[in-house]
Every structure is written in structure tokens, then in C-alpha cells.
Design a protein around this motif. Structure first.
Motif, PDB file in Angstrom:
ATOM      1  N   ARG A  41       0.832  -1.213   0.000  1.00 35.57           N
ATOM      2  CA  ARG A  41       0.000   0.000   0.000  1.00 35.57           C
ATOM      3  C   ARG A  41       0.860   1.253   0.000  1.00 35.57           C
ATOM      4  N   LYS A  42       1.930   1.247   0.798  1.00 39.15           N
ATOM      5  CA  LYS A  42       2.843   2.380   0.784  1.00 39.15           C
ATOM      6  C   LYS A  42       4.263   1.867   0.982  1.00 39.15           C
ATOM      7  N   LYS A  43       5.215   2.718   0.700  1.00 35.77           N
ATOM      8  CA  LYS A  43       6.625   2.334   0.778  1.00 35.77           C
ATOM      9  C   LYS A  43       7.061   2.227   2.228  1.00 35.77           C
ATOM     10  N   ARG A  44       7.671   1.094   2.597  1.00 34.72           N
ATOM     11  CA  ARG A  44       8.121   0.870   3.966  1.00 34.72           C
ATOM     12  C   ARG A  44       9.565   0.389   3.960  1.00 34.72           C
ATOM     13  N   SER A  45      10.295   0.790   4.992  1.00 33.72           N
ATOM     14  CA  SER A  45      11.667   0.312   5.170  1.00 33.72           C
ATOM     15  C   SER A  45      11.688  -0.649   6.354  1.00 33.72           C
ATOM     16  N   ILE A  46      12.089  -1.883   6.102  1.00 33.08           N
ATOM     17  CA  ILE A  46      12.124  -2.926   7.125  1.00 33.08           C
ATOM     18  C   ILE A  46      13.588  -3.218   7.470  1.00 33.08           C
ATOM     19  N   ASP A  47      13.883  -3.280   8.769  1.00 33.69           N
ATOM     20  CA  ASP A  47      15.242  -3.546   9.225  1.00 33.69           C
ATOM     21  C   ASP A  47      15.423  -5.038   9.519  1.00 33.69           C
ATOM     22  N   TYR A  48      16.637  -5.530   9.278  1.00 32.32           N
ATOM     23  CA  TYR A  48      16.950  -6.901   9.681  1.00 32.32           C
ATOM     24  C   TYR A  48      18.418  -6.967  10.088  1.00 32.32           C
ATOM     25  N   ALA A  49      18.717  -7.946  10.935  1.00 30.50           N
ATOM     26  CA  ALA A  49      20.057  -8.047  11.504  1.00 30.50           C
ATOM     27  C   ALA A  49      20.886  -9.071  10.749  1.00 30.50           C
ATOM     28  N   CYS A  50      22.206  -8.921  10.823  1.00 31.79           N
ATOM     29  CA  CYS A  50      23.103  -9.925  10.241  1.00 31.79           C
ATOM     30  C   CYS A  50      22.993 -11.210  11.068  1.00 31.79           C
ATOM     31  N   ASN A 244     -10.324  -1.033   1.776  1.00 26.87           N
ATOM     32  CA  ASN A 244      -9.011  -1.249   1.152  1.00 26.87           C
ATOM     33  C   ASN A 244      -8.673  -2.734   1.055  1.00 26.87           C
ATOM     34  N   ILE A 245      -9.110  -3.551   2.028  1.00 18.41           N
ATOM     35  CA  ILE A 245      -8.840  -4.991   1.967  1.00 18.41           C
ATOM     36  C   ILE A 245      -9.735  -5.648   0.922  1.00 18.41           C
ATOM     37  N   ARG A 246     -10.993  -5.209   0.836  1.00 16.43           N
ATOM     38  CA  ARG A 246     -11.882  -5.740  -0.204  1.00 16.43           C
ATOM     39  C   ARG A 246     -11.310  -5.455  -1.589  1.00 16.43           C
ATOM     40  N   ASP A 247     -10.807  -4.238  -1.777  1.00 19.38           N
ATOM     41  CA  ASP A 247     -10.262  -3.867  -3.088  1.00 19.38           C
ATOM     42  C   ASP A 247      -9.022  -4.700  -3.421  1.00 19.38           C
ATOM     43  N   ARG A 248      -8.157  -4.927  -2.444  1.00 23.90           N
ATOM     44  CA  ARG A 248      -6.964  -5.752  -2.699  1.00 23.90           C
ATOM     45  C   ARG A 248      -7.347  -7.193  -3.013  1.00 23.90           C
TER      46      ARG A 248
END
Length: 406
Positions: A41-50, A244-248
Motif C-alpha cells: 500500500r505504501k513504501k516501507r523500510s524494514i530492518d533486519y540483523a546480520c 481497502n482490503i476488499r479492493d486488494r
């Protein structure tokens, strides 16, 4: 509140071999978190660890999660085992039925994880944890991130739940406001619009003390218009999916049909949306969206109860639905009560009362109440019906209003 202590050795025992020594002597450290961008739905930045850091975080979360979950207010449901979205939705449904004539306020906090203040979080942690080595671990974790908490880590979710815990506990237990929390989505219920409107600036001030800013457009909304929260629109009689969920869901169906996928692939790809639908009243939506493919889920869908059947089951004394009135609207009015009966509404014990107005002939109405005061009085007075009574609203010793009749 008893604080968590003497757990670091247990954490070391469950950790992988290659990080145990550094955890035992305190020489471990964190690398900068890596990022991935997702588009949901929108741009997100997700963090993850080594890999090395992930092993440290996994060991801490495995031991600490069940201990900290007990400290977090029970009406908070996100990212904790044994709670989750379904339990959250069930509580919303109970409160919608309880406050059917009331109002609600829903608040979404702007950029919650990045907004969490490091110093306030460090001050908060010793209220729950007294193990110095564990506190040192969290101090290093917090310092490793420039602003707020990293998004996407299980340990971050625990800390995020703790960050507003005292504030929410005060609202729920001291102020007596019925609360539902799903991470940064806060929902509050009130009997009157005035109570809801008076609460909004007070809550905004409490959030500002935590360095948090809610999104604009906070209003007191009638519960009868439907409570929009965690993907559902909850009414007193039924639950639907948000638009929004119905539309997706519809877009996913069209895409799969265009690709001409087989039934097994279609069922697998549409399963997440079926998971949404099965906990709501979406039988018609599934049939309309999926067409003949709906039959792939038919075995499960047959457990649905048709919405019109649910509505029809809410009538008592053979009276139509339009004859039902809210007891709140009857305050100050005189009624002639003819009979009452104990009923069960969504597994909640209530009394249904049949009555008419003295000056309106014999046109019958009924109301429902879960007030113990009214139900006890009805039981004592049942031999005296019909009788002329007046509905009144009084304030109890706990400061909450309740209904009765005289």
C-alpha cells in the motif's frame, strides 16, 4: 510490580554456541542493521540483523517474550503469543455491543517506531527489568539505531509495546476508559459524545509527553456507524471487511484469473483473504468476488451464518426489529412494563423487557439491558406486571452511571 531478574544466564543457555562466550563475558556487540524496502500500500523500510546479531536477538526474545508479555496490559494484542489480531477483533466486537449507543475514538500514531525516544525508553525498562546484564544488552541495542527502534525485529516489538504501557494502563484502569491497543493503533469507547470529546485533548497531551504525535483527524464517532479498526468494520449485528482490503482481494482475484492459474495455486494465493473473510460476515463478498472459484473454500464457508439469519434471531416477544429501543433513550419517560425474560446475546446474559407508553395505546416495544440492578429488580417485581415505571440514570459508587427504574 515484580521486576524481571536473574534471566541473563538462562538467555545464554538457549543461545547458539558461537555467541555464548561473548554473551557470557559481555563482549558482544551489534553491527548496523540492514534495510529492505517493501511496497505494501505504501513504501516501507524494514530492518533486519546480520546472522551474528540475529542469534543474539533470538535468544533474548525466546526467554524474555513470555515474561514481558505478562507485564503488558491485557488489552494490547500486537506481536505477542496468545493474543494477536483475532483476539483483538473479538474484544472490539464485545465492546461494540456494550457501547452500541456510545462513541469511539481511534488514534493512529505517526511513524511510531522511529518516534520512540531513546532516553524515555531507557527510563522505562528498569521498571520491568532489574537484571543489569539484560539492561546493558538493551542499552547497546538502542544505541545501535540512530532514531527510534528498528522496524521488523521481534525484540523491537516487545519494547514498542512496553513504551506506552504505563500510559495505557492508567487510561484503562485508573480513568476507566475501555481501551483496545494494536501496537500504534489505539481505540477507546465512551458512553457519550461529550466524554469522548473531553478525552481527546487529554490523550494528545499524554502522547506528547512520550514524544509521540497522532495523525490528524481525531473525532468522536458514533459506534452505530461502524468501528473501523484492524481491517474490519464492526457493527452491533455484523462485521465486514474494510474497503481497502476488499479492493486488494478483488485485484488479487483479477490478476490470478488473468494468469489462468490452476485451482491449487488460486486457493493458495487467495488463502490470506479467506483468512480475513472467515472471521467476518463476508459470504456474499466471497461469492461475488471469486465466482465459481468460491467453491474451493465451500467446505469452510458453510460454517458461516447468513447475516439475515443473525439479524432475525435478535427479536424477542415476536416483535419486529423496529420495536426495539435503547434504554438510554427511555430515561425520564414513563412506561408500562408487561413482561421480561432472560436472554443471551453473543454469550452475554441480558434481560429483554416488553413495554408500551401509557398514552400510545397498546403499541408494544422492547429494550435490552445487562444492568444487574435492573435484572434483579425485574425478577422481584415480575408478579406485579403490568405496572407503570419511570426509567432513571444514576451514578454508582465507582463514578460510573447505571440505569434502573422506579
Amino acid at each position: 510490580m515484580k521486576r524481571i531478574g536473574n534471566v541473563w544466564d538462562r538467555i545464554v543457555e538457549v543461545a547458539d554456541e558461537d555467541v555464548r562466550d561473548s554473551m557470557r563475558d559481555g563482549t558482544y556487540g551489534f553491527h548496523k542493521f540492514l534495510h529492505i524496502t517493501v511496497h505494501d500500500r505504501k513504501k516501507r523500510s524494514i530492518d533486519y540483523a546480520c546472522e551474528h546479531d540475529a542469534k543474539l536477538l533470538k535468544a533474548v526474545h525466546k526467554v524474555l517474550a513470555p515474561l514481558l508479555t505478562k507485564k503488558i496490559i491485557p488489552v494490547s494484542y500486537s506481536s505477542m503469543k496468545g493474543r494477536g489480531q483475532l483476539r483483538c477483533s473479538q474484544r472490539v466486537r464485545r465492546l461494540v455491543r456494550k457501547y452500541r449507543d456510545g462513541y469511539y475514538v481511534v488514534i493512529d500514531i505517526r511513524k511510531y517506531y522511529p518516534s520512540i525516544d531513546h532516553e524515555l525508553l531507557r527510563e522505562e525498562l528498569p521498571c520491568y527489568i532489574k537484571d543489569r546484564r539484560l539492561l546493558r544488552f538493551f542499552d547497546r541495542l538502542i544505541a545501535n539505531h540512530d532514531k527510534g527502534l528498528p522496524v521488523g525485529l521481534a525484540v523491537s516489538a516487545l519494547l514498542a509495546n512496553l513504551y506506552m504501557n504505563k500510559m495505557l494502563r492508567h487510561i484503562q484502569e485508573v480513568e476507566g476508559v475501555q481501551t483496545v491497543v494494536y501496537m500504534d493503533d489505539l481505540l477507546f469507547f465512551f458512553q457519550t459524545k461529550a466524554e469522548a470529546q473531553a478525552f481527546i485533548p487529554r490523550l494528545t497531551d499524554m502522547l506528547q509527553e512520550r514524544r509521540l504525535v497522532p495523525h490528524d483527524g481525531i473525532h468522536a464517532i458514533p459506534v452505530r456507524s461502524g468501528v473501523r479498526y484492524i481491517g474490519y468494520v464492526t457493527y452491533t449485528s455484523h462485521v465486514l471487511l474494510r474497503k481497502n482490503i476488499r479492493d486488494r482481494m478483488k485485484r488479487r482475484h483479477r490478476m490470478l484469473e488473468k494468469q489462468q492459474v490452476d485451482d491449487a495455486t488460486y486457493k493458495r494465493k487467495m488463502a490470506p483473504y479467506f483468512g480475513w473473510c472467515i472471521h467476518a460476515d463476508c459470504l456474499h463478498l466471497m461469492k461475488k468476488t471469486m465466482g465459481d472459484r468460491y467453491k474451493l473454500f465451500e467446505e469452510n464457508v458453510m460454517k458461516y451464518k447468513r447475516l439475515q439469519d443473525k439479524k432475525a434471531a435478535k427479536n424477542w416477544f415476536g416483535l419486529p426489529k423496529e420495536s426495539r429501543e435503547s434504554i438510554r433513550d427511555l430515561v425520564g419517560k414513563e412506561l408500562v412494563i408487561f413482561e421480561s425474560q432472560e436472554v443471551e446475546v453473543y454469550k452475554e446474559r441480558k434481560a429483554a423487557v416488553r413495554y408500551c407508553y401509557p398514552d400510545h395505546g397498546e403499541e408494544m416495544h422492547y429494550f435490552l439491558t445487562r444492568s444487574d440492578v435492573v435484572m434483579d429488580r425485574l425478577q422481584k417485581d415480575k408478579e406485579e406486571w403490568p405496572a407503570l415505571v419511570s426509567i432513571v440514570e444514576k451514578k454508582g459508587k465507582n463514578g460510573r452511571n447505571y440505569f434502573c427504574y422506579e
